[in-house]
Motif scaffolding. Sequence first.
Motif, PDB file in Angstrom:
ATOM      1  N   LYS A 245     -16.627 -58.721 -68.455  1.00 33.53           N
ATOM      2  CA  LYS A 245     -16.404 -57.411 -69.077  1.00 33.53           C
ATOM      3  C   LYS A 245     -16.488 -56.308 -68.023  1.00 33.53           C
ATOM      4  CE  LYS A 245     -18.299 -54.335 -72.581  1.00 33.53           C
ATOM      5  NZ  LYS A 245     -19.417 -54.082 -73.484  1.00 33.53           N
ATOM      6  N   GLU A 246     -17.513 -56.409 -67.191  1.00 37.80           N
ATOM      7  CA  GLU A 246     -17.687 -55.431 -66.125  1.00 37.80           C
ATOM      8  C   GLU A 246     -16.487 -55.455 -65.172  1.00 37.80           C
ATOM      9  OE1 GLU A 246     -21.219 -54.831 -63.160  1.00 37.80           O
ATOM     10  OE2 GLU A 246     -22.031 -55.676 -65.038  1.00 37.80           O
ATOM     11  N   TYR A 247     -16.014 -56.648 -64.831  1.00 35.97           N
ATOM     12  CA  TYR A 247     -14.858 -56.803 -63.952  1.00 35.97           C
ATOM     13  C   TYR A 247     -13.623 -56.147 -64.571  1.00 35.97           C
ATOM     14  CZ  TYR A 247     -11.090 -58.991 -61.307  1.00 35.97           C
ATOM     15  OH  TYR A 247      -9.969 -59.205 -60.553  1.00 35.97           O
ATOM     16  N   ALA A 248     -13.417 -56.378 -65.865  1.00 33.28           N
ATOM     17  CA  ALA A 248     -12.255 -55.782 -66.540  1.00 33.28           C
ATOM     18  C   ALA A 248     -12.354 -54.258 -66.515  1.00 33.28           C
ATOM     19  CB  ALA A 248     -12.164 -56.297 -67.978  1.00 33.28           C
ATOM     20  N   GLU A 249     -13.528 -53.716 -66.774  1.00 36.32           N
ATOM     21  CA  GLU A 249     -13.709 -52.264 -66.750  1.00 36.32           C
ATOM     22  C   GLU A 249     -13.459 -51.700 -65.352  1.00 36.32           C
ATOM     23  OE1 GLU A 249     -17.694 -51.742 -68.207  1.00 36.32           O
ATOM     24  OE2 GLU A 249     -17.114 -52.110 -70.301  1.00 36.32           O
ATOM     25  N   LEU A 250     -14.005 -52.361 -64.334  1.00 32.42           N
ATOM     26  CA  LEU A 250     -13.816 -51.881 -62.959  1.00 32.42           C
ATOM     27  C   LEU A 250     -12.359 -52.013 -62.522  1.00 32.42           C
ATOM     28  CD1 LEU A 250     -17.053 -53.280 -61.273  1.00 32.42           C
ATOM     29  CD2 LEU A 250     -16.528 -50.883 -61.804  1.00 32.42           C
ATOM     30  N   THR A 251     -11.688 -53.065 -62.952  1.00 30.88           N
ATOM     31  CA  THR A 251     -10.269 -53.230 -62.631  1.00 30.88           C
ATOM     32  C   THR A 251      -9.457 -52.096 -63.242  1.00 30.88           C
ATOM     33  OG1 THR A 251     -10.539 -55.632 -62.544  1.00 30.88           O
ATOM     34  CG2 THR A 251      -8.302 -54.809 -62.800  1.00 30.88           C
ATOM     35  N   GLU A 252      -9.756 -51.757 -64.494  1.00 30.15           N
ATOM     36  CA  GLU A 252      -9.047 -50.651 -65.163  1.00 30.15           C
ATOM     37  C   GLU A 252      -9.343 -49.327 -64.453  1.00 30.15           C
ATOM     38  OE1 GLU A 252      -6.659 -48.493 -67.628  1.00 30.15           O
ATOM     39  OE2 GLU A 252      -6.721 -50.657 -67.325  1.00 30.15           O
ATOM     40  N   GLU A 253     -10.612 -49.117 -64.099  1.00 32.90           N
ATOM     41  CA  GLU A 253     -10.972 -47.889 -63.386  1.00 32.90           C
ATOM     42  C   GLU A 253     -10.262 -47.826 -62.031  1.00 32.90           C
ATOM     43  OE1 GLU A 253     -14.956 -45.555 -61.709  1.00 32.90           O
ATOM     44  OE2 GLU A 253     -15.180 -47.406 -62.868  1.00 32.90           O
ATOM     45  N   ASN A 254     -10.178 -48.946 -61.344  1.00 35.59           N
ATOM     46  CA  ASN A 254      -9.485 -49.010 -60.061  1.00 35.59           C
ATOM     47  C   ASN A 254      -7.998 -48.673 -60.234  1.00 35.59           C
ATOM     48  OD1 ASN A 254      -9.118 -49.474 -57.329  1.00 35.59           O
ATOM     49  ND2 ASN A 254      -8.778 -51.670 -57.603  1.00 35.59           N
ATOM     50  N   ARG A 255      -7.364 -49.221 -61.253  1.00 36.02           N
ATOM     51  CA  ARG A 255      -5.952 -48.937 -61.524  1.00 36.02           C
ATOM     52  C   ARG A 255      -5.757 -47.444 -61.799  1.00 36.02           C
ATOM     53  NH1 ARG A 255      -2.522 -47.954 -65.338  1.00 36.02           N
ATOM     54  NH2 ARG A 255      -4.037 -48.001 -67.023  1.00 36.02           N
ATOM     55  N   THR A 256      -6.647 -46.869 -62.599  1.00 33.56           N
ATOM     56  CA  THR A 256      -6.565 -45.445 -62.922  1.00 33.56           C
ATOM     57  C   THR A 256      -6.737 -44.600 -61.660  1.00 33.56           C
ATOM     58  OG1 THR A 256      -7.501 -45.902 -65.097  1.00 33.56           O
ATOM     59  CG2 THR A 256      -7.559 -43.626 -64.373  1.00 33.56           C
ATOM     60  N   LEU A 257      -7.693 -44.964 -60.801  1.00 35.84           N
ATOM     61  CA  LEU A 257      -7.921 -44.210 -59.563  1.00 35.84           C
ATOM     62  C   LEU A 257      -6.740 -44.329 -58.602  1.00 35.84           C
ATOM     63  CD1 LEU A 257     -11.709 -44.983 -58.937  1.00 35.84           C
ATOM     64  CD2 LEU A 257     -10.693 -42.793 -59.621  1.00 35.84           C
ATOM     65  N   LYS A 258      -6.124 -45.502 -58.519  1.00 39.06           N
ATOM     66  CA  LYS A 258      -4.933 -45.660 -57.656  1.00 39.06           C
ATOM     67  C   LYS A 258      -3.779 -44.804 -58.162  1.00 39.06           C
ATOM     68  CE  LYS A 258      -5.712 -50.251 -55.746  1.00 39.06           C
ATOM     69  NZ  LYS A 258      -5.247 -51.639 -55.670  1.00 39.06           N
ATOM     70  N   LEU A 259      -3.630 -44.760 -59.484  1.00 42.63           N
ATOM     71  CA  LEU A 259      -2.579 -43.919 -60.068  1.00 42.63           C
ATOM     72  C   LEU A 259      -2.842 -42.448 -59.740  1.00 42.63           C
ATOM     73  CD1 LEU A 259      -0.037 -43.785 -61.860  1.00 42.63           C
ATOM     74  CD2 LEU A 259      -1.574 -43.619 -63.835  1.00 42.63           C
ATOM     75  N   ALA A 260      -4.103 -42.032 -59.898  1.00 39.07           N
ATOM     76  CA  ALA A 260      -4.463 -40.645 -59.587  1.00 39.07           C
ATOM     77  C   ALA A 260      -4.233 -40.357 -58.103  1.00 39.07           C
ATOM     78  CB  ALA A 260      -5.919 -40.382 -59.966  1.00 39.07           C
TER      79      ALA A 260
END
Length: 157
Positions: free
Chosen positions: A120-135
């Motif tokens: 779960k933590e990995y999925a959340e961090l992956t999503e946060e990473n994707r969002t930060l790369k987009l930003a």
Amino acid sequence: LLQLEQTSKSIDSSAHMITTARVPADKQVRIAFSLNDSPDDASSENFPSAFPELDQQLQPLPPCHDSKESMEVYKQHCKIAEEYHEVKKEIALLEERKKELIARLEQVEKESMDAAQLAKEYAELTEENRTLKLAQTQCVEQLEKLRIQYQKRQGSS
């Protein structure tokens, strides 16, 4: 039967009566024995307390050497006592195995919960990473636009 009943009434309170079940229903047989009677030396040598781990009431009583039926009952009781002892040992081993399996199950469940939490933590961090790369990509594009605008202003002034 009348004589048997009179005999049983005359036995003192320290004696016990056993009714056997392997006799035809129309004939009642009772065997009397006393816990206070001390066996002679020969019988105590032949029939030692072979089951010290059993409760007192479960231990086979020494047989009457003159009675074939008493000897058979004693042998059966010894056999049953041995089987009882084996079953108790097996139950103890199975209970120990049960405890071990429960401990293993709890460990596996804990590890499974830990793994689920990590996933779960990995999925959340992956999503946060994707969002930060987009930003970051958007910021780089915006910065590039600003540079182009700045250079145009520098060139026209």
